[in-house]
Design a protein around this motif. Structure first.
Motif, PDB file in Angstrom:
ATOM      1  N   THR A 107      -2.223  -3.006  -1.769  1.00 14.52           N
ATOM      2  CA  THR A 107      -3.489  -3.451  -1.188  1.00 14.52           C
ATOM      3  C   THR A 107      -3.244  -4.535  -0.152  1.00 14.52           C
ATOM      4  O   THR A 107      -3.816  -4.521   0.946  1.00 14.52           O
ATOM      5  CB  THR A 107      -4.424  -3.971  -2.289  1.00 14.52           C
ATOM      6  OG1 THR A 107      -4.619  -2.936  -3.256  1.00 14.52           O
ATOM      7  CG2 THR A 107      -5.773  -4.376  -1.715  1.00 14.52           C
ATOM      8  N   ASN A 147      -2.562  -6.325 -13.658  1.00 19.53           N
ATOM      9  CA  ASN A 147      -3.529  -5.519 -12.917  1.00 19.53           C
ATOM     10  C   ASN A 147      -4.969  -5.897 -13.251  1.00 19.53           C
ATOM     11  O   ASN A 147      -5.846  -5.838 -12.396  1.00 19.53           O
ATOM     12  CB  ASN A 147      -3.302  -4.037 -13.206  1.00 19.53           C
ATOM     13  CG  ASN A 147      -2.013  -3.533 -12.610  1.00 19.53           C
ATOM     14  OD1 ASN A 147      -1.434  -4.152 -11.717  1.00 19.53           O
ATOM     15  ND2 ASN A 147      -1.527  -2.414 -13.112  1.00 19.53           N
ATOM     16  N   LEU A 168      -3.669   3.036  -3.078  1.00 16.62           N
ATOM     17  CA  LEU A 168      -3.484   1.622  -3.419  1.00 16.62           C
ATOM     18  C   LEU A 168      -3.576   1.445  -4.926  1.00 16.62           C
ATOM     19  O   LEU A 168      -4.546   0.911  -5.461  1.00 16.62           O
ATOM     20  CB  LEU A 168      -4.541   0.776  -2.706  1.00 16.62           C
ATOM     21  CG  LEU A 168      -4.612   0.971  -1.183  1.00 16.62           C
ATOM     22  CD1 LEU A 168      -5.662   0.057  -0.587  1.00 16.62           C
ATOM     23  CD2 LEU A 168      -3.264   0.703  -0.550  1.00 16.62           C
ATOM     24  N   THR A 169      -2.566   1.895  -5.624  1.00 15.52           N
ATOM     25  CA  THR A 169      -2.561   1.797  -7.078  1.00 15.52           C
ATOM     26  C   THR A 169      -2.066   0.457  -7.580  1.00 15.52           C
ATOM     27  O   THR A 169      -2.201   0.153  -8.759  1.00 15.52           O
ATOM     28  CB  THR A 169      -1.686   2.909  -7.682  1.00 15.52           C
ATOM     29  OG1 THR A 169      -0.381   2.841  -7.085  1.00 15.52           O
ATOM     30  CG2 THR A 169      -2.283   4.276  -7.394  1.00 15.52           C
ATOM     31  N   THR A 170      -1.479  -0.357  -6.709  1.00 18.74           N
ATOM     32  CA  THR A 170      -0.978  -1.664  -7.113  1.00 18.74           C
ATOM     33  C   THR A 170      -1.479  -2.727  -6.143  1.00 18.74           C
ATOM     34  O   THR A 170      -1.783  -2.434  -4.982  1.00 18.74           O
ATOM     35  CB  THR A 170       0.564  -1.693  -7.123  1.00 18.74           C
ATOM     36  OG1 THR A 170       1.033  -1.416  -5.797  1.00 18.74           O
ATOM     37  CG2 THR A 170       1.116  -0.648  -8.078  1.00 18.74           C
ATOM     38  N   PRO A 171      -1.585  -3.978  -6.584  1.00 15.52           N
ATOM     39  CA  PRO A 171      -2.040  -5.046  -5.688  1.00 15.52           C
ATOM     40  C   PRO A 171      -1.155  -5.225  -4.462  1.00 15.52           C
ATOM     41  O   PRO A 171      -1.642  -5.548  -3.391  1.00 15.52           O
ATOM     42  CB  PRO A 171      -1.999  -6.286  -6.593  1.00 15.52           C
ATOM     43  CG  PRO A 171      -2.140  -5.756  -7.965  1.00 15.52           C
ATOM     44  CD  PRO A 171      -1.438  -4.434  -7.966  1.00 15.52           C
ATOM     45  N   TYR A 181      -6.739  -3.296  -6.599  1.00 18.79           N
ATOM     46  CA  TYR A 181      -5.968  -2.088  -6.874  1.00 18.79           C
ATOM     47  C   TYR A 181      -6.894  -0.989  -7.393  1.00 18.79           C
ATOM     48  O   TYR A 181      -8.026  -1.244  -7.805  1.00 18.79           O
ATOM     49  CB  TYR A 181      -4.867  -2.355  -7.897  1.00 18.79           C
ATOM     50  CG  TYR A 181      -5.362  -2.463  -9.312  1.00 18.79           C
ATOM     51  CD1 TYR A 181      -5.059  -1.479 -10.247  1.00 18.79           C
ATOM     52  CD2 TYR A 181      -6.149  -3.528  -9.714  1.00 18.79           C
ATOM     53  CE1 TYR A 181      -5.527  -1.566 -11.539  1.00 18.79           C
ATOM     54  CE2 TYR A 181      -6.619  -3.628 -11.004  1.00 18.79           C
ATOM     55  CZ  TYR A 181      -6.300  -2.643 -11.921  1.00 18.79           C
ATOM     56  OH  TYR A 181      -6.775  -2.725 -13.200  1.00 18.79           O
TER      57      TYR A 181
END
Length: 818
Positions: free
Chosen positions: A283, A576, A277-280, A583
């Motif tokens: 998520t 971010n 989950l590197t980005t919102p 994230y």
């Protein structure tokens, strides 16, 4: 490889260039110049994170200088050595002299190490007398140690990259298989498929007694997943129908960390897809997935004999493909570094042996070089073959058989630095200085910056100038940081994960700063001139607002001009930061959030200026409206807390992902900063002795907390057993004075909050000018902090020999248990 062939390669490593582009003719010409010492060239081309694993060329040179000095101070020994050389030369003409000549000086013995993983070890035996035999023994002991070290490191890294290569190839096979099934299903459905994005792969999930059982992460680890665990990739198994309740909690925790699906059986394999989950957006997808799973589990707790259907949507498969692509790129980069490591060390052995022959008059180079050439690091070709294989696979599957397109990813070329950039930096610097001198002179003549009870200019136009001054001062210091990081060979591009073709160089940063500040000061100079001539404020006051609007439009401009990739990267990082709990936090994100913590005055000015122009107060010159309206006033106070809140949320997320209590302690630092800021806000509202005491107590506690974290955690200093008192063992700067000075300066600048208590100001200067000066000091402190923060991060990477990223892989195969 022969010695001549080794010398013909230019085998360097530049701080920012990809490894394969370094094997260029430019470095070959540089190598041939006698003016450039090999030691400097060697240091400038090696992989910074692997520096300790390279040949210690400097220590070998010290040992060689010792032999040279002993030769000069021992004439008798020199005579004996000369006689030995003469006898050795006469031996050449004997019948059997040439056959045994190679064994007259030294003999290198090879033996198997006690640990099989270390490979062969080499020991040199001296067969002839030297001018100083002890010094020669010491030299060859060091040389043998370096050769053994290079072999062991090369073997370790080669094994690591081969394992990563096998994992990546398996992932590629699974991806190809799934994409093939997807295409077959799309052709089978034909016109019935309504939306290509909703296309999915249907695979059977077995729910019988012999189905896949629950497994823990430790049971699933293998040579591939060991590497993935370092990147906080978590695993979980498919819950059986009779153990659904027991495994729900484990599954939920795993679902928050990765966008993962249930284990499914496809083409005889039990697989799970895990997307970090590197980005919102990922998520939110994971949360919605968990909600959907709850609904599915409630409606279908029992499985039929045929099993249920699992749908893998096309977007998830696309994410998996991107992850595998990134893994291949990093693997190829690492193999290129290994090739550079191999050739540079070979060149170092040749150079030092040539120097030894020159100093001692012996012929050691041909003998020892044969051993080096046959050693593991020079003779093994596994890594080179893997590099070719990775190149072919990447071009075939990710570049549509277009080699030129594939090489743009595997060997990205840097932008060439143009002399025009340097010219315009000088041009705009001169313009900026001239305009600033004119602006200051006019402001002094009009008395704009003196203490006045009612100053429309200082309340409305000055915050715009102050905001831009703090912003571009910070950006200028970032350019200075880049310059110093490059000088100290700190690999900031790798730490920040910047693309080599798109990152900003320090000249680009300076150009942006000088151009922007020239425009800002020029427009403010025109604005002040119009105010002095008595033009209507209703028209003139719109100029600072238009200036801010123009900069915002430049920032979001969709056209590929004025560093578009950097502008959009900056906007993504800000996004971010704002959505930080949603994230996975990376280095660049929390580094930027730390910068915002030093820009609270700029953020408050931005909020005030936005309120002033959005509400239309500039038309009526009612600059006090934004401070009288309660909701705007509360928003202004909130701006003092937001950077610390964002940073605290990042610490909480890192603790959740990694489970290290160290992040909770760091979170406490930002909570203490928020409490200190709250005490200052309360003191500004109601000035009383009680609130003043609270400000002193809270600010003092926060300052001590922050200083400890700065010195010990962020900078890695104040180590008790360090060979450098009060510092650390490894230092990138040669002079220790800089570290002590920086620590003292950081301490002084951390105490800038005392101005709140002392109410100090410069005689007749407006308090807003004093506030700008103090805010500029905090920005300067942050610029100083940046250098040592990345130095410590770089040393941590070097301590673990971490020169390439370990990209988490999406597909995890689960074996069935009987």
């Amino acid at each position: 490889m022969s010695s001549r062939a080794s010398c013909k390669h230019s085998l360097g490593y530049s701080h920012l260039l990809p490894p394969h582009s370094l094997l260029s003719q430019d470095l070959l010409h540089l190598q041939e110049r006698k003016m450039v010492k090999f030691s400097k060239q060697f240091e400038g081309q090696l992989v910074p994170e692997w520096k300790e694993a390279f040949v210690d060329y400097w220590q070998l040179k010290k040992d060689l200088k010792k032999i040279h000095l002993l030769n000069n101070t021992a004439p008798k020994t020199q005579t004996t050595s000369l006689a030995n050389n003469l006898l050795s030369s006469i031996g050449k003409f004997s019948l059997f002299g040439r056959q045994h000549r190679d064994h007259d000086v030294i003999q290198v013995h090879k033996r198997l190490a006690a640990s099989g993983s270390k490979g062969d070890l080499y020991e040199t035996e001296l067969l002839e007398q030297f001018a100083d035999t002890d010094a020669a023994k010491e030299f060859f002991e060091c040389l043998d140690m370096q050769l053994n070290k290079v072999n062991q490191f090369y073997k370790t890294k080669e094994k690591e990259f081969l394992e990563r290569g096998e994992c990546s190839k398996k992932q590629m096979e699974i991806l190809i298989e799934l994409k093939t099934i997807l295409r077959q299903q799309q052709r089978g459905k034909g016109a019935s498929a309504q939306d290509s994005n909703e296309a999915s792969i249907s695979c059977t999930i077995s729910c019988e007694e012999d189905s896949v059982k629950d497994r823990t992460e430790q049971q699933l680890q293998d040579s591939c997943t060991d590497e993935l665990e370092r990147n906080d990739v978590s695993f979980s198994a498919s819950p059986r129908s009779d153990e659904m309740v027991k495994s729900t909690r484990m599954k939920r925790e795993d679902g928050i960390r990765t966008l993962s699906g249930r284990v499914f059986s496809c083409q005889g394999r039990n697989l799970r897809i895990n997307i970090p989950l590197t980005t919102p957006s990922r998520t939110f997808s994971a949360i919605s997935y968990l909600v959907w799973e709850d609904l599915v589990n409630q409606s279908s707790k029992k499985c039929g004999a045929e099993g249920s259907k699992l749908h893998i949507n096309k977007s998830k498969l696309h994410h998996a493909e991107k992850m595998i692509k990134g893994a291949f790129i990093e693997l190829y980069k690492g193999l290129g570094y290994l090739k550079t490591y191999r050739h540079l060390n070979m060149l170092a052995f040749i150079k030092i042996l040539k120097k030894f022959d020159k100093v001692t008059g012996k012929q050691v180079l041909p003998i020892y070089l044969k051993v080096v050439e046959s050693s593991y690091f020079n003779s093994s070709d596994k890594a080179m073959k893997l590099a070719d294989e990775v190149e072919d696979l990447f071009i075939k599957h990710f570049a549509e058989e277009d080699r030129r397109k594939g090489m743009k990813y595997l060997r990205p070329r840097q932008r060439k630095e143009s002399h025009a950039v340097t010219f315009f930096i000088g041009l705009f610097t001169g313009c900026f200085i001239a305009l600033l001198a004119g602006y200051i002179s006019m402001a002094h003549l009009t008395g704009m910056y003196r203490r006045q009870t009612d100053s429309i200019y200082m309340e409305t136009a000055y915050p715009v100038l102050s905001m831009f001054s703090l912003l571009f001062l910070h950006f200028f210091l970032y350019g200075c940081n880049i310059f110093m990081w490059r000088k100290a060979r700190i690999n900031y591009s790798f730490i920040f994960e910047l693309a080599p073709t798109k990152e900003l160089k320090y000249r680009d940063v300076f150009l942006i700063c000088t151009t922007s500040m020239t425009a800002v000061v020029g427009i403010m100079f025109v604005h002040l001139s119009l105010v002095k001539k008595g033009y209507s404020f209703a028209h003139v006051q719109a100029i600072p607002g238009l200036l801010l609007l123009i900069f915002l439009l430049f920032l979001v401009c969709p056209f590929n001009i004025f560093y578009q990739s950097s502008r959009y990267r900056f906007l993504r990082v800000i996004r971010n930061i704002i959505l930080s709990p949603l994230y996975k936090v990376v280095m660049l994100d929390f580094f930027m959030a730390d910068q915002l913590c030093s820009q609270v005055p700029m953020l408050r000015n931005l909020e005030y200026v936005a309120c002033y122009y959005i509400t239309g107060s500039y038309k009526t010159q009612d600059y006090g409206y934004c401070m009288r309206a309660k909701h705007y006033r509360d928003l202004a106070y909130a701006m003092s807390f937001l950077p610390y809140y964002w940073r605290a949320m990042q610490c909480a997320r890192r603790w959740f992902d990694e489970g290290q209590t160290n992040h909770l302690v760091n979170l406490g630092k930002y909570v203490s900063a928020m409490l200190a800021a709250g005490a200052k806000v309360a003191y500004e509202k109601e000035r009383g002795i009680g609130w003043l005491c609270l400000v002193v107590v809270m600010s003092s506690a926060a300052t001590v907390y922050q200083l400890y974290w700065d010195f010990v955690k962020d900078w890695g200093l104040l180590q008790l057993n360090s060979k450098n008192p009060w510092l650390r063992n490894e230092l990138m700067l040669r002079r220790k004075f800089f570290y002590y000075f920086s620590m003292g300066l950081n301490l002084i600048l951390r105490l800038a909050w005392l101005q709140t208590v002392l109410h100090s100001s410069f005689e007749h200067v407006d308090y807003r000018v004093t506030g700008l000066f103090l805010a500029a000091l905090e920005v300067i402190r942050r610029g100083l902090w940046n250098f040592y923060r990345l130095e410590n991060e770089h040393l941590n990477n070097a301590g673990k020999f971490r020169a390439v990223k370990i990209v988490p892989l999406p597909f995890h195969e689960v074996d069935e248990e009987d």
